[in-house]
Design a protein around this motif. Sequence first.
Motif, PDB file in Angstrom:
ATOM      1  N   ALA A 203      24.044 -34.256 -32.110  1.00 44.06           N
ATOM      2  CA  ALA A 203      24.173 -35.436 -33.260  1.00 44.06           C
ATOM      3  C   ALA A 203      22.662 -35.864 -33.224  1.00 44.06           C
ATOM      4  N   VAL A 204      21.785 -35.000 -33.362  1.00 44.31           N
ATOM      5  CA  VAL A 204      20.346 -35.287 -33.466  1.00 44.31           C
ATOM      6  C   VAL A 204      19.651 -34.955 -34.739  1.00 44.31           C
ATOM      7  N   SER A 205      18.622 -35.717 -35.482  1.00 43.56           N
ATOM      8  CA  SER A 205      18.049 -35.298 -36.505  1.00 43.56           C
ATOM      9  C   SER A 205      16.653 -35.817 -36.209  1.00 43.56           C
ATOM     10  N   PHE A 206      15.779 -35.439 -37.084  1.00 47.85           N
ATOM     11  CA  PHE A 206      14.259 -35.594 -37.015  1.00 47.85           C
ATOM     12  C   PHE A 206      14.020 -36.634 -38.324  1.00 47.85           C
ATOM     13  N   GLU A 207      15.349 -36.828 -38.982  1.00 51.05           N
ATOM     14  CA  GLU A 207      15.024 -37.577 -40.322  1.00 51.05           C
ATOM     15  C   GLU A 207      16.392 -38.630 -40.158  1.00 51.05           C
ATOM     16  N   PRO A 208      16.239 -39.975 -41.108  1.00 51.72           N
ATOM     17  CA  PRO A 208      17.649 -40.485 -41.138  1.00 51.72           C
ATOM     18  C   PRO A 208      18.646 -39.881 -41.717  1.00 51.72           C
ATOM     19  N   TYR A 209      19.946 -40.140 -41.162  1.00 47.84           N
ATOM     20  CA  TYR A 209      20.909 -39.519 -41.634  1.00 47.84           C
ATOM     21  C   TYR A 209      22.165 -40.580 -41.977  1.00 47.84           C
ATOM     22  N   THR A 210      22.732 -40.344 -43.281  1.00 48.34           N
ATOM     23  CA  THR A 210      23.685 -41.247 -43.716  1.00 48.34           C
ATOM     24  C   THR A 210      25.085 -40.626 -43.395  1.00 48.34           C
ATOM     25  N   ASN A 211      26.097 -41.332 -42.776  1.00 46.49           N
ATOM     26  CA  ASN A 211      27.127 -40.625 -42.465  1.00 46.49           C
ATOM     27  C   ASN A 211      28.337 -40.924 -43.438  1.00 46.49           C
ATOM     28  N   PRO A 212      29.681 -40.335 -43.508  1.00 46.07           N
ATOM     29  CA  PRO A 212      30.698 -40.501 -44.660  1.00 46.07           C
ATOM     30  C   PRO A 212      31.004 -42.049 -44.696  1.00 46.07           C
ATOM     31  N   LEU A 213      30.790 -42.886 -43.577  1.00 45.63           N
ATOM     32  CA  LEU A 213      31.243 -44.265 -43.441  1.00 45.63           C
ATOM     33  C   LEU A 213      30.012 -44.955 -44.465  1.00 45.63           C
ATOM     34  N   GLY A 214      29.144 -44.491 -44.770  1.00 45.62           N
ATOM     35  CA  GLY A 214      28.012 -45.151 -45.616  1.00 45.62           C
ATOM     36  C   GLY A 214      26.942 -45.682 -44.431  1.00 45.62           C
ATOM     37  N   ILE A 215      27.198 -45.433 -43.304  1.00 40.58           N
ATOM     38  CA  ILE A 215      26.181 -45.987 -42.410  1.00 40.58           C
ATOM     39  C   ILE A 215      24.949 -45.012 -42.354  1.00 40.58           C
ATOM     40  N   THR A 216      23.716 -45.457 -42.300  1.00 40.06           N
ATOM     41  CA  THR A 216      22.490 -44.826 -42.081  1.00 40.06           C
ATOM     42  C   THR A 216      22.071 -44.921 -40.787  1.00 40.06           C
ATOM     43  N   ARG A 217      21.849 -43.993 -39.716  1.00 43.34           N
ATOM     44  CA  ARG A 217      21.084 -44.116 -38.762  1.00 43.34           C
ATOM     45  C   ARG A 217      19.583 -43.814 -38.804  1.00 43.34           C
ATOM     46  N   GLY A 218      18.659 -44.570 -38.135  1.00 45.15           N
ATOM     47  CA  GLY A 218      17.300 -44.327 -38.304  1.00 45.15           C
ATOM     48  C   GLY A 218      16.642 -43.751 -37.228  1.00 45.15           C
ATOM     49  N   LEU A 219      15.522 -43.400 -37.226  1.00 42.85           N
ATOM     50  CA  LEU A 219      14.946 -42.968 -36.145  1.00 42.85           C
ATOM     51  C   LEU A 219      14.467 -44.145 -34.896  1.00 42.85           C
ATOM     52  N   ASN A 220      14.671 -43.494 -33.951  1.00 44.92           N
ATOM     53  CA  ASN A 220      14.171 -44.275 -32.749  1.00 44.92           C
ATOM     54  C   ASN A 220      12.549 -44.352 -32.543  1.00 44.92           C
ATOM     55  N   GLY A 221      11.907 -45.613 -32.733  1.00 46.23           N
ATOM     56  CA  GLY A 221      10.682 -45.644 -32.808  1.00 46.23           C
ATOM     57  C   GLY A 221       9.875 -45.075 -31.430  1.00 46.23           C
ATOM     58  N   ARG A 222      10.628 -45.196 -30.181  1.00 49.47           N
ATOM     59  CA  ARG A 222       9.997 -44.782 -29.112  1.00 49.47           C
ATOM     60  C   ARG A 222       9.856 -43.210 -28.823  1.00 49.47           C
ATOM     61  N   TYR A 223      10.999 -42.502 -29.443  1.00 52.37           N
ATOM     62  CA  TYR A 223      11.113 -41.170 -29.149  1.00 52.37           C
ATOM     63  C   TYR A 223      10.879 -40.211 -30.487  1.00 52.37           C
ATOM     64  N   GLY A 224      10.752 -41.070 -31.664  1.00 51.07           N
ATOM     65  CA  GLY A 224      10.706 -40.383 -32.975  1.00 51.07           C
ATOM     66  C   GLY A 224      11.629 -39.324 -33.408  1.00 51.07           C
ATOM     67  N   TYR A 225      12.754 -39.523 -32.934  1.00 51.23           N
ATOM     68  CA  TYR A 225      13.851 -38.867 -33.612  1.00 51.23           C
ATOM     69  C   TYR A 225      15.233 -39.844 -33.488  1.00 51.23           C
ATOM     70  N   SER A 226      16.088 -39.178 -34.156  1.00 53.36           N
ATOM     71  CA  SER A 226      17.472 -39.992 -34.478  1.00 53.36           C
ATOM     72  C   SER A 226      18.555 -39.431 -33.529  1.00 53.36           C
ATOM     73  N   LEU A 227      19.363 -40.266 -32.952  1.00 54.15           N
ATOM     74  CA  LEU A 227      20.503 -39.924 -32.092  1.00 54.15           C
ATOM     75  C   LEU A 227      21.633 -40.603 -32.611  1.00 54.15           C
ATOM     76  N   ALA A 228      22.664 -40.020 -32.922  1.00 56.40           N
ATOM     77  CA  ALA A 228      24.097 -40.882 -33.285  1.00 56.40           C
ATOM     78  C   ALA A 228      24.544 -41.638 -31.789  1.00 56.40           C
ATOM     79  N   THR A 229      24.598 -42.814 -32.113  1.00 56.93           N
ATOM     80  CA  THR A 229      25.266 -43.535 -30.981  1.00 56.93           C
ATOM     81  C   THR A 229      26.185 -44.294 -31.625  1.00 56.93           C
ATOM     82  N   PRO A 230      27.296 -45.145 -30.849  1.00 58.32           N
ATOM     83  CA  PRO A 230      28.427 -46.031 -31.461  1.00 58.32           C
ATOM     84  C   PRO A 230      27.643 -47.138 -32.281  1.00 58.32           C
TER      85      PRO A 230
END
Length: 555
Positions: A203-230
């Motif tokens: 559940a990790v990406s190097f760019e923002p990801y928009t899920n089917p609920l329409g919610i976009t998760r962004g990158l974590n500024g500290r680690y430079g990647y994006s992790l899906a969290t609740p």
Amino acid sequence: MARQYDLVIVGGGWAGAVVAEEACRSGLRTLVLEKGETAGLIGSNVFYRPRASSIPSKRLPDPVQETFTLRHDSRSQSFPMRSLGAFLAGRGLGGAGLLWGGISARFHPHGFRSKSAYRVLLERPWAKDFDYSDWPIGYDDIEADYGWAEALLGVATTDGLPSERYPRSRPLPGKPIGMGRKAALLAEAASAIGLNVTEMPAAVSFEPYTNPLGITRGLNGRYGYSLATPLNTLWPAAAATGNLDVQTGHVHRILHQSGRATGVVYSDETGERRTVSSQFVALCGWTLNNVRLLLLSGIGTPYSPESGGRVGRFYANHIGASAQGFLPAPVREASSTNAAGWANSDFDPGDLSADHVGGARIHVPGLTNLWRESPTVPGDAPQWGAGWQEAIKAHAGRAANVGMLGEVVPHRHRYLDLDTTYRDAWGDPLLRLNFDWLDNDRRMVRKVGAKLDAILRQAGASVSKSGTELPDRYDTVHYTNSHATGGAVMGEDPATSVVDPDLQSWDARGLWVVGASAFPTSPAPNPTLTVIALARRAARALVRQSVGARMSETV
Ligand SMILES: Cc1cc2nc3c(=O)[nH]c(=O)nc-3n(C[C@H](O)[C@H](O)[C@H](O)COP(=O)(O)OP(=O)(O)OC[C@H]3O[C@@H](n4cnc5c(N)ncnc54)[C@H](O)[C@@H]3O)c2cc1C
């Protein structure tokens, strides 16, 4: 007492978030009680690298106030665990979903049929006390929920399940993240000795990801990647419905009357005891907390090997073992996430001619020295002074790590109950883990661990710690994993299970007990994708029941 909410959810991790989103979208007035921090978090991309030392203490349970005890067998004394390495339960909205590594594998079809799959081995004398059962649902029953969960998390790889044999109801979303350099080198070595290697589904990406609920998760500024969290996946969607109320509250009891859940008792932020009534309760506090709250609330018969019973039975987790060594030359790591690794499922299911029962997965994380306690110098190097400094220089960038997760077999004498001595800060008995390693676990580690060593050797590395070793006694002080399962398992038969196949309590209808506590067995892959898929199944059943209740109220 007037009913304030349709649904009270205990716990704000993955399980609670899935139930909340479904319920709020369906119009249920929902209160979430979460014992940790709750304010100002929804929508945030915060997470913590999965290593105890990098997690703020407010995000972990305070083991002085509340912990669990461990005893190795019924003749031993139990001890409260005040320093936790494994079993890092989350605390605060998002739960352990802010601590997890994001590895998101499906259980393979045989994982739902362990008893049938291992029938031949279970007849052996050494398997006499094994307490295996098949799940009441099969892979096909949960496939669509797996597809939904993968879309939610943006999982991009398949983890070796051949799509010709196991077609997917949805295409995989997201982009594969590839492997770190060391992981790729070890993957080559594994392939060279005949093992199948697949990129880690994550559940990790190097760019923002928009899920089917329409919610976009962004990158974590500290680690430079994006992790899906609740927090960046589900809670924003639940909040947007206007039906969600989230409060900090520590739930002490589930209230029930005449076989129905009626609400909960909790302490609010100021410590004041309160009662809230509701039509439904969803207990989403994670395996150990779910089982403890059932026992404290007197819901279902407690299990013991002598008297039988159900609550606390079928407790399991994962065997975590690893081989560690040093590559001949330093490898400059390109990856920033553990998810950029690989997995191998050749030992899942386990071999039916083997001397042990259960499946295992080999895995190599994208980063070494992150969540395992890998050495920075070999054990025989000087441990201090100039010699140590020389060894550090000579071994920088060379540490390598190959791990395995093995299925822990449920056993008559491995179970959860309430401790008879130790209590929490509120005066309630702590949960007691009755657990130790068995010969079955050692035999599995000897066999699969030999492959871990072989991968390192094939890569030209030394082996400073063999993967074939398991400590003499079980403990939770060192990090292995946090994959506790069972204790409130699902089943078709109220005489042998705690919840029905939709995770509703047999003993207190209207109470859903959601999470890995419902797993009858602990298949080798990481558990959370299955937690999320099962939570969705439970949430839809809950909503169906609420719609039925509303219709009969209006008739
Ligand atoms: C370091 C680490 C790495 C991990 N990596 C992976 C991975 O890569 N892949 C994977 O599949 N799994 C992984 N896991 C496991 C994964 O995090 C869990 O399976 C998952 O988060 C469980 O979700 P949950 O909602 O059931 O429980 P949790 O996330 O633990 O949420 C439960 C919530 O309930 C709250 N709560 C508990 N009791 C009460 C109470 N009495 N009153 C009020 N609130 C209460 C807690 O504070 C908590 O916030 C990892 C876990 C850890 C700790």
